[in-house]
Scaffold this motif. Structure first.
Motif, PDB file in Angstrom:
ATOM      1  N   SER A  85       0.829  -1.205   0.000  1.00 28.01           N
ATOM      2  CA  SER A  85       0.000   0.000   0.000  1.00 28.01           C
ATOM      3  C   SER A  85       0.862   1.253   0.000  1.00 28.01           C
ATOM      4  N   LEU A  86       1.906   1.245   0.820  1.00 25.04           N
ATOM      5  CA  LEU A  86       2.795   2.400   0.877  1.00 25.04           C
ATOM      6  C   LEU A  86       3.517   2.603  -0.451  1.00 25.04           C
ATOM      7  N   THR A  87       3.917   1.506  -1.069  1.00 24.12           N
ATOM      8  CA  THR A  87       4.570   1.591  -2.381  1.00 24.12           C
ATOM      9  C   THR A  87       3.605   2.179  -3.414  1.00 24.12           C
ATOM     10  N   LEU A  88       2.349   1.733  -3.380  1.00 28.66           N
ATOM     11  CA  LEU A  88       1.338   2.245  -4.307  1.00 28.66           C
ATOM     12  C   LEU A  88       1.134   3.750  -4.112  1.00 28.66           C
ATOM     13  N   VAL A  89       1.004   4.169  -2.861  1.00 24.33           N
ATOM     14  CA  VAL A  89       0.807   5.591  -2.577  1.00 24.33           C
ATOM     15  C   VAL A  89       2.048   6.387  -2.980  1.00 24.33           C
ATOM     16  N   GLU A  90       3.224   5.858  -2.660  1.00 27.08           N
ATOM     17  CA  GLU A  90       4.463   6.543  -3.024  1.00 27.08           C
ATOM     18  C   GLU A  90       4.573   6.698  -4.541  1.00 27.08           C
ATOM     19  N   ASN A  91       4.216   5.657  -5.276  1.00 24.59           N
ATOM     20  CA  ASN A  91       4.241   5.734  -6.743  1.00 24.59           C
ATOM     21  C   ASN A  91       3.252   6.774  -7.248  1.00 24.59           C
ATOM     22  N   ALA A  92       2.073   6.846  -6.620  1.00 21.00           N
ATOM     23  CA  ALA A  92       1.083   7.849  -7.016  1.00 21.00           C
ATOM     24  C   ALA A  92       1.624   9.255  -6.778  1.00 21.00           C
ATOM     25  N   LEU A  93       2.313   9.445  -5.659  1.00 23.96           N
ATOM     26  CA  LEU A  93       2.869  10.760  -5.353  1.00 23.96           C
ATOM     27  C   LEU A  93       4.003  11.134  -6.294  1.00 23.96           C
ATOM     28  N   ASN A  94       4.642  10.150  -6.881  1.00 21.05           N
ATOM     29  CA  ASN A  94       5.721  10.400  -7.840  1.00 21.05           C
ATOM     30  C   ASN A  94       5.216  10.498  -9.274  1.00 21.05           C
TER      31      ASN A  94
ATOM     32  N   ILE B 177      -3.841  11.653   8.429  1.00 24.65           N
ATOM     33  CA  ILE B 177      -4.163  10.320   8.935  1.00 24.65           C
ATOM     34  C   ILE B 177      -3.103   9.847   9.921  1.00 24.65           C
ATOM     35  N   SER B 178      -1.846  10.094   9.600  1.00 25.68           N
ATOM     36  CA  SER B 178      -0.755   9.613  10.447  1.00 25.68           C
ATOM     37  C   SER B 178      -0.592  10.448  11.714  1.00 25.68           C
ATOM     38  N   GLY B 179      -1.218  11.607  11.768  1.00 24.41           N
ATOM     39  CA  GLY B 179      -1.091  12.468  12.932  1.00 24.41           C
ATOM     40  C   GLY B 179       0.114  13.384  12.863  1.00 24.41           C
ATOM     41  N   VAL B 180       0.941  13.224  11.848  1.00 21.44           N
ATOM     42  CA  VAL B 180       2.150  14.037  11.732  1.00 21.44           C
ATOM     43  C   VAL B 180       1.795  15.503  11.557  1.00 21.44           C
ATOM     44  N   TYR B 181       0.847  15.795  10.692  1.00 17.93           N
ATOM     45  CA  TYR B 181       0.478  17.180  10.416  1.00 17.93           C
ATOM     46  C   TYR B 181       0.018  17.881  11.691  1.00 17.93           C
ATOM     47  N   HIS B 182      -0.843  17.208  12.457  1.00 17.92           N
ATOM     48  CA  HIS B 182      -1.332  17.809  13.691  1.00 17.92           C
ATOM     49  C   HIS B 182      -0.224  17.924  14.728  1.00 17.92           C
TER      50      HIS B 182
ATOM     51  N   PHE C 289       7.268   8.297  13.870  1.00 20.02           N
ATOM     52  CA  PHE C 289       6.063   8.203  13.045  1.00 20.02           C
ATOM     53  C   PHE C 289       6.428   7.562  11.720  1.00 20.02           C
ATOM     54  N   LEU C 290       5.432   7.050  11.060  1.00 23.72           N
ATOM     55  CA  LEU C 290       5.612   6.371   9.784  1.00 23.72           C
ATOM     56  C   LEU C 290       5.974   7.373   8.698  1.00 23.72           C
ATOM     57  N   VAL C 291       6.992   7.062   7.915  1.00 24.42           N
ATOM     58  CA  VAL C 291       7.383   7.901   6.784  1.00 24.42           C
ATOM     59  C   VAL C 291       7.239   7.060   5.527  1.00 24.42           C
ATOM     60  N   SER C 292       6.335   7.468   4.652  1.00 32.85           N
ATOM     61  CA  SER C 292       6.164   6.742   3.401  1.00 32.85           C
ATOM     62  C   SER C 292       6.649   7.562   2.216  1.00 32.85           C
ATOM     63  N   TRP C 293       6.872   8.832   2.421  1.00 30.56           N
ATOM     64  CA  TRP C 293       7.286   9.723   1.333  1.00 30.56           C
ATOM     65  C   TRP C 293       8.207  10.790   1.889  1.00 30.56           C
ATOM     66  N   VAL C 294       9.298  11.004   1.237  1.00 24.06           N
ATOM     67  CA  VAL C 294      10.209  12.085   1.585  1.00 24.06           C
ATOM     68  C   VAL C 294      10.157  13.073   0.433  1.00 24.06           C
ATOM     69  N   GLU C 295       9.649  14.267   0.709  1.00 24.80           N
ATOM     70  CA  GLU C 295       9.543  15.263  -0.349  1.00 24.80           C
ATOM     71  C   GLU C 295      10.940  15.785  -0.675  1.00 24.80           C
ATOM     72  N   MET C 296      11.223  15.864  -1.951  1.00 22.49           N
ATOM     73  CA  MET C 296      12.551  16.288  -2.366  1.00 22.49           C
ATOM     74  C   MET C 296      12.457  16.988  -3.712  1.00 22.49           C
TER      75      MET C 296
ATOM     76  N   ALA D 290      -0.874  13.831  -0.194  1.00 32.85           N
ATOM     77  CA  ALA D 290       0.177  13.914   0.821  1.00 32.85           C
ATOM     78  C   ALA D 290      -0.365  14.507   2.116  1.00 32.85           C
ATOM     79  N   LEU D 291      -1.179  15.569   2.021  1.00 36.62           N
ATOM     80  CA  LEU D 291      -1.750  16.174   3.220  1.00 36.62           C
ATOM     81  C   LEU D 291      -2.698  15.216   3.939  1.00 36.62           C
ATOM     82  N   LYS D 292      -3.452  14.433   3.177  1.00 33.37           N
ATOM     83  CA  LYS D 292      -4.338  13.446   3.802  1.00 33.37           C
ATOM     84  C   LYS D 292      -3.528  12.389   4.540  1.00 33.37           C
ATOM     85  N   ILE D 293      -2.423  11.965   3.937  1.00 34.96           N
ATOM     86  CA  ILE D 293      -1.561  10.975   4.596  1.00 34.96           C
ATOM     87  C   ILE D 293      -1.001  11.559   5.886  1.00 34.96           C
TER      88      ILE D 293
END
Length: 177
Positions: free
Chosen positions: A26-35, A54-59, A165-172, A48-51
């Motif tokens: 699932s994380l790979t699928l989402v990461e591919n979508a973000l790329n 959901i993960s609580g990182v944004y809050h 916290f879970l990291v599925s995407w590193v913005e770069m 990305a904001l929804k992720i």
């Protein structure tokens, strides 16, 4: 599976492995979508904001440090001067090796025609004057640097007093003045 373990424990271990595989896929699928360049930048930002939400990182990153920092609790300011918030950050000196620095410049020069003017979320002009190269133009290098970032993540989080916290995407992106 180990035949010495009770059958119920074997099933639990098998289910946990399946769940781990499902989460990884699932994380790979989402990461591919973000790329994916097939999805618009605004849709990728929304995902990305929804992720993050959901993960609580944004809050976690945007929560008030105390009740005086909460706009709903703080008293109305008598001045129109904007408040600057304290920024917590870690600077990692010499993060890139000399070889990685050279590789960064090589990628930038090879893709000079793919840089485009940067902007800011509020679309104000003249706020930011630089050009950016998106990660789609350096996938392999992205994965290499992402790995380095994730390796030092535990030390960074500890220094910033942040929970893991879970990291599925590193913005770069590459940014040039």
């Amino acid at each position: 599976m180990n035949d010495q373990l009770p059958p119920l424990l074997n099933k639990a271990i098998a289910s946990e492995k399946r769940l781990d595989n499902l989460l990884s896929d699932s994380l790979t699928l989402v990461e591919n979508a973000l790329n994916s360049s097939e999805i618009s930048l605004s849709e990728r930002v929304e995902i990305a904001l929804k992720i993050l939400d959901i993960s609580g990182v944004y809050h976690q990153l945007n929560r008030p440090q105390n009740s005086n920092d909460d706009p709903e609790v703080a008293e109305t300011s008598t001045t129109d001067t904007p408040r600057l918030l304290e920024a917590n950050f870690i600077q990692v000196d010499n993060f890139l090796s000399p070889e990685e620095q050279a590789e960064t410049f090589k990628i930038a020069f090879q893709n000079h025609d793919k840089f485009f003017p940067s902007g800011v979320a509020n679309k104000e002009e003249n706020t930011r004057k630089s050009s950016v190269l998106l990660v789609q133009n350096f996938d392999e290098y992205y994965n290499k640097i992402r790995h380095k970032i994730l390796q030092i993540r535990p030390q960074i989080l500890a220094q910033l007093n942040l929970p893991t916290f879970l990291v599925s995407w590193v913005e770069m992106q590459m940014t040039a003045p």
